[in-house]
Design a protein around this motif. Structure first.
Motif, PDB file in Angstrom:
ATOM      1  N   UNK A  93     -72.307  25.612   7.483  1.00 38.35           N
ATOM      2  CA  UNK A  93     -73.023  25.794   6.217  1.00 38.35           C
ATOM      3  C   UNK A  93     -72.221  26.677   5.268  1.00 38.35           C
ATOM      4  N   UNK A  94     -71.562  27.712   5.777  1.00 41.78           N
ATOM      5  CA  UNK A  94     -70.753  28.580   4.914  1.00 41.78           C
ATOM      6  C   UNK A  94     -69.643  27.778   4.235  1.00 41.78           C
ATOM      7  N   UNK A 121     -81.280  34.938  18.411  1.00 36.82           N
ATOM      8  CA  UNK A 121     -79.918  35.461  18.465  1.00 36.82           C
ATOM      9  C   UNK A 121     -79.010  34.722  17.471  1.00 36.82           C
ATOM     10  N   UNK A 122     -79.125  33.384  17.433  1.00 34.54           N
ATOM     11  CA  UNK A 122     -78.300  32.616  16.500  1.00 34.54           C
ATOM     12  C   UNK A 122     -78.742  32.843  15.055  1.00 34.54           C
ATOM     13  N   UNK A 123     -80.050  33.008  14.828  1.00 35.76           N
ATOM     14  CA  UNK A 123     -80.539  33.289  13.475  1.00 35.76           C
ATOM     15  C   UNK A 123     -79.887  34.568  12.936  1.00 35.76           C
ATOM     16  N   UNK A 124     -79.798  35.568  13.778  1.00 35.77           N
ATOM     17  CA  UNK A 124     -79.176  36.837  13.373  1.00 35.77           C
ATOM     18  C   UNK A 124     -77.707  36.631  12.990  1.00 35.77           C
ATOM     19  N   UNK A 126     -76.344  33.783  11.962  1.00 34.25           N
ATOM     20  CA  UNK A 126     -76.320  33.003  10.717  1.00 34.25           C
ATOM     21  C   UNK A 126     -76.586  33.889   9.502  1.00 34.25           C
ATOM     22  N   UNK A 127     -77.524  34.826   9.643  1.00 38.62           N
ATOM     23  CA  UNK A 127     -77.844  35.721   8.524  1.00 38.62           C
ATOM     24  C   UNK A 127     -76.632  36.556   8.130  1.00 38.62           C
ATOM     25  N   UNK A 128     -75.861  36.965   9.126  1.00 39.65           N
ATOM     26  CA  UNK A 128     -74.645  37.729   8.849  1.00 39.65           C
ATOM     27  C   UNK A 128     -73.592  36.838   8.183  1.00 39.65           C
ATOM     28  N   UNK A 129     -73.403  35.615   8.740  1.00 38.10           N
ATOM     29  CA  UNK A 129     -72.386  34.687   8.210  1.00 38.10           C
ATOM     30  C   UNK A 129     -72.668  34.313   6.760  1.00 38.10           C
ATOM     31  N   UNK A 134     -77.471  35.407  -0.177  1.00 37.74           N
ATOM     32  CA  UNK A 134     -78.714  36.116  -0.462  1.00 37.74           C
ATOM     33  C   UNK A 134     -79.973  35.339  -0.147  1.00 37.74           C
ATOM     34  N   UNK A 135     -80.942  35.420  -1.095  1.00 31.63           N
ATOM     35  CA  UNK A 135     -82.255  34.820  -0.829  1.00 31.63           C
ATOM     36  C   UNK A 135     -82.305  33.328  -1.133  1.00 31.63           C
TER      37      UNK A 135
END
Length: 366
Positions: A93-94, A121-124, A126-129, A134-135
């Motif tokens: 996605x990035x 764990x993967x959601x965390x 992804x949020x970092x990547x 942002x929102x």
């Protein structure tokens, strides 16, 4: 020494009798306490396998190009929901968003991004990547939770991790394959009692020798049905990438991967990734059954080259150091080449849409 999940599976078999392959598959990946995806970070060089987005940014970039093209073919509608189901570490996605932002700013500005992920764990990760966006990005545990609207969907190696049923040819016909225990309390495969509707079998079942296996996945068809129904009612395109075959057939493709090596399927439940090859003919039939349109299905190499992979790689290599240029060439070969260890032929790309539309690099509509 049996794994904690192997001990749990054995106790379930003692209590309830032999376990279907589909239940074994589901427990191995999703058991709340010991399931593979619940307990570890499976992707990348430190995990058990490497997916295409982890090999090179070129993969996600080509998908970004396709998403922009699909949006343009639909008349640059707004607003758009860009959805990825099973987004791994967020790498794909990035890379997609970077390209969309560069070549189609109006699409980037008007769309919202929706990641369907069940692993905290993967959601965390992804949020970092994806923190830079942002929102604009929202997370959902289920595809059903994605808000209504025109959809552009991408999935990579989603369907191979959805459980399958297996049926094995016996002298009495095809019977469901199950996991049982032998006299030494070791897990084994054997034939159960349940049979299969003969209409679901590929041609010439009577010619198959005893021991032949047929794989069938109602769970995969249900996911495809949900996607097709949503596209039909609200419009959009879904791109589905996975390893598998375009024509339904016989054969055992159930496999376990542990630390980048194949592992016996019953050896380490919960500590190895379990997958099987995807029957794309089944997904295409399901799509059409629910009124959506199949745009085409291509080997991954043809798809990527058709979108300009070679040209993009050459542009990157022209600005790179010699060792980086070698890495780029090797990545292209792995993503689009044919033969052992390469993805170009083994992986397939299926494009479906709510209404008939010609999407490159698939063949024009008849």
């Amino acid at each position: 020494m049996p794994t904690p999940l192997a001990r749990r599976i054995k106790s379930l078999i003692r209590l309830n009798g032999p376990m279907s392959v589909t239940d074994f598959f589901a427990l191995c990946l999703a058991d709340p306490e010991h399931g593979y995806y619940k307990t570890r970070q499976p992707f990348g060089h430190t995990g058990d396998f490497v997916t295409a987005p982890e090999i090179s940014q070129l993969f996600g970039e080509m998908l970004g190009v396709f998403i922009v093209h699909a949006w343009q073919r639909h008349g640059t509608l707004a607003p758009v929901r860009l959805v990825e189901i099973g987004p791994g570490r967020g790498t794909m996605m990035a890379d997609m968003l970077r390209v969309i932002q560069r070549i189609a700013p109006p699409l980037y500005e008007s769309m919202s991004v929706h990641l369907v992920e069940t692993s905290p764990r993967l959601t965390e990760t992804q949020q970092h990547t994806l923190a830079i966006h942002g929102d604009k990005i929202a997370w959902h545990e289920s595809f059903d939770d994605v808000p209504p609207g025109f959809l552009l969907i991408a999935t990579n190696e989603l369907f191979d991790a959805i459980p399958i049923r297996q049926f094995v040819k016996t002298p009495q016909g095809f019977r469901e394959r199950v996991v049982a225990m032998d006299a030494d309390d070791e897990l084994i495969f054997t034939a159960g009692l349940a049979s299969i509707d003969p209409g679901l079998l590929p041609p010439l079942p009577e010619r198959q020798p005893v021991g032949t296996i047929f794989e069938y996945s109602p769970a995969r068809e249900a996911v495809m049905a949900a996607i097709a129904q949503r596209l039909k009612s609200q419009g959009g395109v879904a791109l589905i990438i996975d390893y598998g075959y375009i024509v339904s057939g016989y054969g055992n493709t159930l496999q376990a991967l542990r630390m980048h090596e194949y592992d016996p399927v019953l050896a380490n439940p919960g500590e190895a990734d379990l997958t099987s090859h995807v029957d794309f003919e089944s997904l295409m039939k399901t799509t059409e059954q629910y009124g959506a349109h199949v745009n085409g299905c291509l080997p991954q190499g043809d798809f990527l080259y058709g979108l300009g992979l070679r040209e993009r790689a050459e542009a990157l290599a022209a600005k790179a150091e010699p060792d980086q240029a070698t890495d780029i060439a090797e990545a292209v070969n792995r993503l689009a080449g044919e033969g052992a260890g390469k993805m170009g032929e083994l992986f397939k790309v299926l494009a479906v849409s709510g209404s008939p539309v010609h999407l490159l690099p698939f063949r024009p509509l008849d």
